[in-house]
Design a protein around this motif. Structure first.
Motif, PDB file in Angstrom:
ATOM      1  N   GLN A 139      38.165  73.088 -14.893  1.00 53.41           N
ATOM      2  CA  GLN A 139      38.112  73.974 -16.048  1.00 53.41           C
ATOM      3  C   GLN A 139      38.796  73.289 -17.227  1.00 53.41           C
ATOM      4  O   GLN A 139      39.684  72.451 -17.043  1.00 53.41           O
ATOM      5  CB  GLN A 139      38.830  75.295 -15.748  1.00 53.41           C
ATOM      6  CG  GLN A 139      38.283  76.072 -14.562  1.00 53.41           C
ATOM      7  CD  GLN A 139      36.990  76.801 -14.895  1.00 53.41           C
ATOM      8  OE1 GLN A 139      36.804  77.264 -16.015  1.00 53.41           O
ATOM      9  NE2 GLN A 139      36.108  76.903 -13.921  1.00 53.41           N
ATOM     10  N   VAL A 140      38.387  73.658 -18.432  1.00 54.14           N
ATOM     11  CA  VAL A 140      39.017  73.163 -19.642  1.00 54.14           C
ATOM     12  C   VAL A 140      39.628  74.340 -20.380  1.00 54.14           C
ATOM     13  O   VAL A 140      38.925  75.321 -20.675  1.00 54.14           O
ATOM     14  CB  VAL A 140      38.003  72.436 -20.558  1.00 54.14           C
ATOM     15  CG1 VAL A 140      38.703  71.903 -21.813  1.00 54.14           C
ATOM     16  CG2 VAL A 140      37.328  71.293 -19.803  1.00 54.14           C
ATOM     17  N   HIS A 141      40.927  74.259 -20.656  1.00 54.34           N
ATOM     18  CA  HIS A 141      41.641  75.322 -21.361  1.00 54.34           C
ATOM     19  C   HIS A 141      41.868  74.879 -22.803  1.00 54.34           C
ATOM     20  O   HIS A 141      42.448  73.816 -23.038  1.00 54.34           O
ATOM     21  CB  HIS A 141      42.972  75.624 -20.683  1.00 54.34           C
ATOM     22  CG  HIS A 141      42.848  75.883 -19.204  1.00 54.34           C
ATOM     23  ND1 HIS A 141      42.297  77.030 -18.699  1.00 54.34           N
ATOM     24  CD2 HIS A 141      43.197  75.126 -18.136  1.00 54.34           C
ATOM     25  CE1 HIS A 141      42.321  76.986 -17.367  1.00 54.34           C
ATOM     26  NE2 HIS A 141      42.857  75.838 -17.008  1.00 54.34           N
ATOM     27  N   ILE A 149      43.159  81.682 -26.551  1.00 59.51           N
ATOM     28  CA  ILE A 149      42.992  80.711 -25.479  1.00 59.51           C
ATOM     29  C   ILE A 149      41.688  81.004 -24.756  1.00 59.51           C
ATOM     30  O   ILE A 149      41.451  82.131 -24.323  1.00 59.51           O
ATOM     31  CB  ILE A 149      44.167  80.771 -24.483  1.00 59.51           C
ATOM     32  CG1 ILE A 149      45.479  80.415 -25.186  1.00 59.51           C
ATOM     33  CG2 ILE A 149      43.931  79.836 -23.305  1.00 59.51           C
ATOM     34  CD1 ILE A 149      46.712  80.631 -24.326  1.00 59.51           C
ATOM     35  N   ILE A 150      40.834  80.005 -24.660  1.00 56.89           N
ATOM     36  CA  ILE A 150      39.589  80.172 -23.926  1.00 56.89           C
ATOM     37  C   ILE A 150      39.541  79.147 -22.805  1.00 56.89           C
ATOM     38  O   ILE A 150      40.117  78.059 -22.898  1.00 56.89           O
ATOM     39  CB  ILE A 150      38.356  80.035 -24.831  1.00 56.89           C
ATOM     40  CG1 ILE A 150      38.282  78.646 -25.469  1.00 56.89           C
ATOM     41  CG2 ILE A 150      38.351  81.113 -25.906  1.00 56.89           C
ATOM     42  CD1 ILE A 150      37.004  78.403 -26.247  1.00 56.89           C
ATOM     43  N   ALA A 280      49.934  83.106 -18.781  1.00 48.09           N
ATOM     44  CA  ALA A 280      50.401  83.014 -17.398  1.00 48.09           C
ATOM     45  C   ALA A 280      49.272  82.574 -16.470  1.00 48.09           C
ATOM     46  O   ALA A 280      49.501  81.840 -15.499  1.00 48.09           O
ATOM     47  CB  ALA A 280      50.957  84.369 -16.952  1.00 48.09           C
ATOM     48  N   GLU A 281      48.045  82.995 -16.771  1.00 46.38           N
ATOM     49  CA  GLU A 281      46.900  82.622 -15.939  1.00 46.38           C
ATOM     50  C   GLU A 281      46.645  81.117 -16.004  1.00 46.38           C
ATOM     51  O   GLU A 281      46.380  80.474 -14.973  1.00 46.38           O
ATOM     52  CB  GLU A 281      45.654  83.385 -16.389  1.00 46.38           C
ATOM     53  CG  GLU A 281      45.684  84.877 -16.140  1.00 46.38           C
ATOM     54  CD  GLU A 281      46.528  85.637 -17.145  1.00 46.38           C
ATOM     55  OE1 GLU A 281      46.794  86.828 -16.909  1.00 46.38           O
ATOM     56  OE2 GLU A 281      46.917  85.035 -18.180  1.00 46.38           O
ATOM     57  N   VAL A 282      46.741  80.556 -17.209  1.00 45.43           N
ATOM     58  CA  VAL A 282      46.533  79.119 -17.352  1.00 45.43           C
ATOM     59  C   VAL A 282      47.653  78.343 -16.672  1.00 45.43           C
ATOM     60  O   VAL A 282      47.413  77.355 -15.967  1.00 45.43           O
ATOM     61  CB  VAL A 282      46.439  78.728 -18.845  1.00 45.43           C
ATOM     62  CG1 VAL A 282      46.426  77.208 -19.009  1.00 45.43           C
ATOM     63  CG2 VAL A 282      45.199  79.335 -19.478  1.00 45.43           C
ATOM     64  N   ARG A 287      49.447  74.738 -12.272  1.00 43.74           N
ATOM     65  CA  ARG A 287      50.728  74.446 -11.639  1.00 43.74           C
ATOM     66  C   ARG A 287      50.641  73.153 -10.838  1.00 43.74           C
ATOM     67  O   ARG A 287      49.823  73.032  -9.917  1.00 43.74           O
ATOM     68  CB  ARG A 287      51.149  75.591 -10.724  1.00 43.74           C
ATOM     69  CG  ARG A 287      52.544  75.433 -10.128  1.00 43.74           C
ATOM     70  CD  ARG A 287      52.997  76.716  -9.463  1.00 43.74           C
ATOM     71  NE  ARG A 287      52.048  77.160  -8.447  1.00 43.74           N
ATOM     72  CZ  ARG A 287      52.168  78.290  -7.762  1.00 43.74           C
ATOM     73  NH1 ARG A 287      53.194  79.106  -8.012  1.00 43.74           N
ATOM     74  NH2 ARG A 287      51.268  78.622  -6.860  1.00 43.74           N
ATOM     75  N   PRO A 288      51.468  72.141 -11.172  1.00 45.81           N
ATOM     76  CA  PRO A 288      51.392  70.852 -10.460  1.00 45.81           C
ATOM     77  C   PRO A 288      51.822  70.990  -9.005  1.00 45.81           C
ATOM     78  O   PRO A 288      52.573  71.892  -8.629  1.00 45.81           O
ATOM     79  CB  PRO A 288      52.370  69.964 -11.242  1.00 45.81           C
ATOM     80  CG  PRO A 288      52.588  70.664 -12.551  1.00 45.81           C
ATOM     81  CD  PRO A 288      52.443  72.123 -12.260  1.00 45.81           C
TER      82      PRO A 288
END
Length: 357
Positions: A139-141, A149-150, A280-282, A287-288
């Motif tokens: 995905q691309v944020h 934010i898309i 928070a979703e992104v 999360r690494p």
């Protein structure tokens, strides 16, 4: 995924329109390797904010020139305030014409209003507008200029170039179901020549599609220090003064007064703007992994930044850096060739989805 178009920084992208012939001709296609001439197959052009095995975050295309346009606007605003002060003094102390004062006040006031609107394109906005490429979720944020934010699937984005006078930048189009109507557009990273953009695109594409993240991270030698705080004045000045060779020293010196004014405008814009915050979703999606062996950011920037900015590194250091990048790029080429050979062996065919273009 939101489809409301981005408002742009100074000039909004044109949306609700079909793709142009030039955009189709200059498309960068996912899953297709590009042959880049010369020793460097990929280059990040100092646009990487953070790279690890989960995501790659890059800076926006406006970062390198931030402060240049608003410096002129700031100068005009100061001039208007000065002239209005002089006119007011004449009217009050020298019995000047009230009608003349009203005329100049209204005229300058209108100009001041429109200039302030342009100034606020950089001031009191966001310090930067990052884009995250999530390798694991594909995905691309995108943190848009509007603050929205898309999130868009990697393979659903139509990547091509957008002309910037003498140079170009890579843009991503989000298309309607007809795969031709542009609903939204975002830009990111490096602004440069077509050849430079080919190397830059290959850096992005390799990260998302090839098994060579550690090798790519090894080519990242400098990261803009914007991830955890605002850019400092000296860092902004260095960005504005950066040259490619010592041949640029003389024009840089002649333009130094202008660069200093631009650095002040850049600093004001940086200090008055908010830092972008991912949702928070992104953050959860990006999360690494614990103990990630690949984790490069601004904390790894080396010393001697001024020498790099002014292209004044000792010859031995310069040659060693170029050799290091050459070797790193060769490792990327070797890794991709090895992976392709393995895919061919496993699939029992002579080709794969990653064809050369």
């Amino acid at each position: 995924m939101g489809i409301s178009h981005d408002i742009g920084l100074f000039f909004p992208f044109k949306v609700n329109r079909p793709l142009t012939a030039e955009e189709k001709k200059r498309r960068f296609v996912q899953g297709r390797r590009r042959r880049c001439p010369g020793e460097a197959a990929v280059l990040d052009f100092e646009t990487v904010i953070r790279i690890n095995t989960t995501y790659l975050e890059v800076i926006d295309k406006f970062h390198s020139t931030r402060g240049m346009i608003t410096a002129f606007i700031m100068g005009f605003c100061i001039m208007i305030v000065f002239f209005l002060s002089v006119i007011t003094k004449i009217v009050i102390f020298n019995n000047g014409s009230i009608l003349g004062f009203i005329f100049y006040f209204v005229a300058f006031g209108i100009c001041f209003y429109f200039l302030i609107r342009i100034l606020l394109k950089e001031w009191f906005r966001y310090t930067h507008y990052p884009v995250r490429f999530n390798r694991k979720t594909r995905q691309v944020h995108i943190f848009q200029v509007s603050g929205e934010i898309i999130t868009v699937p990697w393979n659903k984005i139509y990547f091509t170039t957008n002309r910037q006078r003498l140079n170009e930048c890579i843009v991503g189009h989000i298309l309607a179901e007809d795969n031709d109507t542009v609903l939204n557009t975002f830009s990111f990273g490096h602004v440069g020549t077509r050849d430079e953009l080919s190397r830059y695109w290959e850096f992005i594409r390799c990260y998302m599609e090839e098994d060579c993240v550690a090798e790519l991270a090894a080519t990242v030698l400098y990261c803009p220090p914007v991830e955890y705080g605002r850019e400092g004045y000296i860092t902004g000045l260095q960005m504005l003064l950066q040259v490619e060779s010592r041949l640029e020293w003389l024009p840089t010196l002649l333009l130094l007064p202008l660069s200093l004014v631009e650095s002040v405008s850049r600093y004001i814009g940086t200090q008055t703007s908010r830092r972008p915050q991912w949702s928070a979703e992104v953050e959860m999606a990006c999360r690494p992994e614990p103990g990630d062996p690949v984790n490069v950011g601004a904390e790894h920037n080396g010393p001697g930044r001024w020498r790099t900015v002014l292209a004044n590194e000792p010859r031995a250091v310069y040659d060693a850096k170029n050799q290091y990048l050459k070797d790193a790029n060769q490792k990327i080429r070797d890794k991709m060739a090895h992976n392709r050979a393995m895919n061919v062996t496993m699939s029992g065919t002579t080709g794969d989805s990653n064809t050369w273009g």
